[in-house]
Write an enzyme that holds these catalytic residues in place. Structure first.
Site, short mmCIF file in Angstrom:
data_model
loop_
_atom_site.label_atom_id
_atom_site.label_comp_id
_atom_site.label_asym_id
_atom_site.label_seq_id
_atom_site.Cartn_x
_atom_site.Cartn_y
_atom_site.Cartn_z
N GLU A 75 0.87 -1.17 0.00
CA GLU A 75 0.00 0.00 0.00
C GLU A 75 0.92 1.22 0.00
OE1 GLU A 75 -2.73 0.37 3.30
OE2 GLU A 75 -3.61 2.17 2.42
N ARG B 15 6.09 -13.24 9.16
CA ARG B 15 6.66 -11.89 9.09
C ARG B 15 8.03 -11.87 9.72
NH1 ARG B 15 2.60 -7.79 8.13
NH2 ARG B 15 3.88 -6.08 8.83
N LYS C 195 4.80 0.44 8.87
CA LYS C 195 4.73 1.80 8.33
C LYS C 195 3.98 2.72 9.27
CE LYS C 195 3.58 -0.11 4.31
NZ LYS C 195 2.58 -0.14 3.28
P1 ATP Z 1 3.18 -2.20 7.44
O1 ATP Z 1 2.62 -2.79 8.68
O2 ATP Z 1 4.60 -1.88 7.48
O3 ATP Z 1 2.34 -1.11 6.87
P2 ATP Z 1 1.88 -3.88 5.71
O4 ATP Z 1 1.77 -5.34 5.78
O5 ATP Z 1 0.68 -3.11 6.04
O6 ATP Z 1 3.12 -3.41 6.48
P3 ATP Z 1 1.86 -3.54 2.92
O7 ATP Z 1 2.42 -2.41 2.16
O8 ATP Z 1 0.41 -3.74 2.91
O9 ATP Z 1 2.42 -3.38 4.34
O10 ATP Z 1 2.61 -4.88 2.59
C1 ATP Z 1 3.09 -5.32 1.35
C2 ATP Z 1 3.51 -6.75 1.51
O11 ATP Z 1 4.65 -6.84 2.38
C3 ATP Z 1 2.43 -7.59 2.16
O12 ATP Z 1 2.34 -8.82 1.45
C4 ATP Z 1 2.92 -7.80 3.55
O13 ATP Z 1 2.44 -9.01 4.06
C5 ATP Z 1 4.43 -7.79 3.38
N1 ATP Z 1 5.10 -7.41 4.63
C6 ATP Z 1 4.98 -6.25 5.30
N2 ATP Z 1 5.72 -6.25 6.42
C7 ATP Z 1 6.36 -7.45 6.47
C8 ATP Z 1 7.27 -8.07 7.38
N3 ATP Z 1 7.68 -7.46 8.49
N4 ATP Z 1 7.71 -9.31 7.10
C9 ATP Z 1 7.29 -9.93 5.99
N5 ATP Z 1 6.45 -9.42 5.09
C10 ATP Z 1 5.96 -8.19 5.31
MG MG Z 2 -1.02 -2.82 5.19
#
Ligand code: ATP
Ligand code: MG
Length: 539
Positions: free
Chosen positions: A31, A256, A266
């Protein structure tokens, strides 16, 4: 990746063997609501490496369905970071390009009697959702007719209602043991301008509805996501089926990655940025990919680290020391070994000619001749580290300079201290030493053994420099984030680097002080970030 075979790879192999798919297509779906962090690197590496392994490909797709949080600048930084890691997406795509198709499929759901417009508030919907042990309650609007629902949903789209006044919900089962299947909201109203579609849309699809459709539209074969989506898989499959998508993607979850003493979301990173706790998303203390890049981390070190943490189904929490060990290993063999004095103490060689400046040619790294050579300057006035001098040698372990003690200066001569000069406050501000011409480095001199070897720079040729000594930005704990800030995470020292550092922008080792890289944001002066210390100081 080869050597790290994992459960997802096994699933893909079987799907290909059973002719379920001809090729493997994955996507990385961030996102655009912040910069990528090293946790995302795990998702990027898993998606790109697996597809590549089977000769398939990977899309970079922006999951841009929340106009309130998303910005164009995040899109740019994400594209840059993926590229920096060395991955080339097959296509760069946007969920917002599918808004019309998603809308049409929502109309289909309504026509099939599988979606309805609900007038309840968000609060009422959440209160009537039930719990793990109790079923939810049907909405009083659940039995609206198809025509009524079509009419209201079209009006929602045309902007006849206020935000929060109405939502579209899937009609599944308010008693389902999986709460995600209890009539989830599919569309909400928002009048916020979207960074790409501007004001074209005032209804926005929710993640659980949008994501499976995005995957299916792109023909993604395996939709890899992190573990928290495991119990969303039934709703993912339900939407793909009931919206009658042609291509059927399969969601698979992986663990994760978390690192201690930092934040990896984020949402929390944004709190640090917005409160000006850090200089920006790319602050060298942050675990964002741009922060790590500014800090001097290489993509090779990041990849090796991610692979070493394993690509398993369980969440992994690892120490910062582990991440640091990978950059240290990576830099060890490719860096020039240079001299910098972070905390200078002036030294005057009383028996050295006043205006003489010697040039000593030495390899940039003794163990790596291909790096080339540099000139080390030697003169009457030098700087050494304050820490490298003590008035009286305290014990046998003290392998540095003291009064009446002789040490070797790296690449140069032995010096012996015979006097010290104090200021009014009684602090030592200068050492008076003698040097022995016979002891020049490389001369094979072995009549006396010096009390250790220390580094120095020539005062005549050294360049003033700033050194940023960086530490983790937060402490782990239960307290709110802003109560756990490490106030000493950015310490600055004013010292000198040797002349050979002029125009050297790549990472170097300052001997005995650690690995450093030029702060690219400081154009006017020489400033360096410490990437990592030479030895782990992990406690
Ligand atoms: P954040 O919590 O940092 O906003 P998010 O999961 O909301 O992370 P997205 O931009 O929606 O962030 O994630 C893009 C992809 O990266 C998703 O498939 C998510 O599962 C993966 N991802 C995000 N953070 C991690 C992490 N710490 N370890 C592994 N994969 C991750
Ligand atoms: Mg997200």
């Amino acid at each position: 990746m080869e050597k790290h075979s994992n459960f997802i790879k096994t699933i893909m192999e079987e799907d290909l063997k059973n002719k379920k798919h001809d090729t493997i297509i994955t996507r990385f779906p961030p996102e655009p609501n912040g910069f990528l962090h090293i946790g995302h690197a795990r998702a990027i590496i898993i998606n790109f490496e697996l597809a590549k392994n089977f000769g398939g490909y990977t899309n970079l797709r922006f999951d841009d369905t929340n106009p309130e949080k998303e910005e164009e600048k995040y899109v740019h930084s994400i594209i840059e970071d993926v590229k920096w890691l060395g991955y080339e997406p097959k296509a760069i795509l946007y969920a917002s390009d599918y808004f019309n198709e998603m809308y049409q499929r929502a109309l289909l759901l309504i026509k099939k009697g599988l979606a309805y417009v609900d007038d309840q508030s968000a609060e009422e919907i959440s209160k009537t959702r039930g719990t793990l042990n109790t079923p939810g309650l049907n909405s009083p609007y659940r039995n609206r007719t198809v025509d009524e629902n079509l009419n209201l949903f079209i009006k929602m789209k045309e902007g006849h209602f206020q935000e929060g006044e109405k939502v579209l919900r899937a009609k599944i089962d308010m008693a389902n043991p999986n709460i995600n299947l209890r009539d989830p909201v599919i569309y909400r109203i928002s009048y916020e301008a979207h960074h790409r579609t501007k004001n074209d849309w005032v209804i926005y699809p929710m993640y659980d509805y949008a994501h499976p459709l995005e995957d299916a539209i792109e023909g993604i074969t395996h939709s890899l996501c992190s573990l928290e989506f495991e119990n969303h898989r039934p709703i993912y499959d339900w939407f793909v089926k009931e919206t009658e998508m042609e291509k059927i993607p399969r969601q698979i979850e992986f663990g994760r990655l978390n690192i201690e003493n930092t934040v990896m979301s984020k949402r929390y990173l944004k709190v640090l940025v917005d409160n000006k706790i850090v200089t920006g998303w790319d602050d060298p203390r942050l675990p964002t990919l741009s922060g790590l890049r500014n800090r001097g981390y290489t993509k090779e070190a990041i990849k090796e680290f991610i692979l070493a943490t394993g690509l398993s189904k369980t969440n992994a929490s690892v120490s910062m020391a582990m991440l640091e060990s990978f950059i240290r290993d990576d830099l060890q063999n490719k860096t020039s070994k240079m001299m910098a004095v972070l905390d200078p103490l002036k030294v005057t060689i009383t028996n050295y000619p006043d205006n003489k400046i010697e040039e000593i040619i030495v390899p940039l790294d003794q163990n790596n001749p291909s790096l080339g050579e540099k000139t080390v300057y030697f003169s009457k006035h030098l700087y050494i580290e304050k820490d490298d001098f003590i008035l009286e040698k305290p014990n046998k372990k003290w392998k540095r300079l003291a009064k009446d003690i002789e040490v070797r200066l790296f690449n140069a001569y032995f010096i012996k201290c015979h006097d010290v000069i104090y200021n009014d406050k009684g602090e030592i501000i200068e050492l008076l030493v003698t040097y022995d011409e016979e002891t020049k480095s490389g001369s094979g001199f072995n009549k006396r053994k010096p009390n250790g070897t220390i580094h120095f720079v020539s005062a005549a040729k050294a360049l003033p420099a700033t050194f940023n000594l960086l530490e983790p930005i937060i402490f782990d704990g239960e307290e709110p984030l802003l109560d756990r800030i490490n106030k000493n995470s950015w310490q600055t020292k004013q010292g000198y680097v040797e002349k050979a550092m002029e125009n050297k922008d790549e990472a170097v080792q300052f001997i005995r002080n650690g690995y450093f890289i030029r702060d690219q944001k400081e154009k006017e002066k020489l400033a360096y970030h410490r990437i990592v210390e030479l030895k782990s100081s992990f406690k």
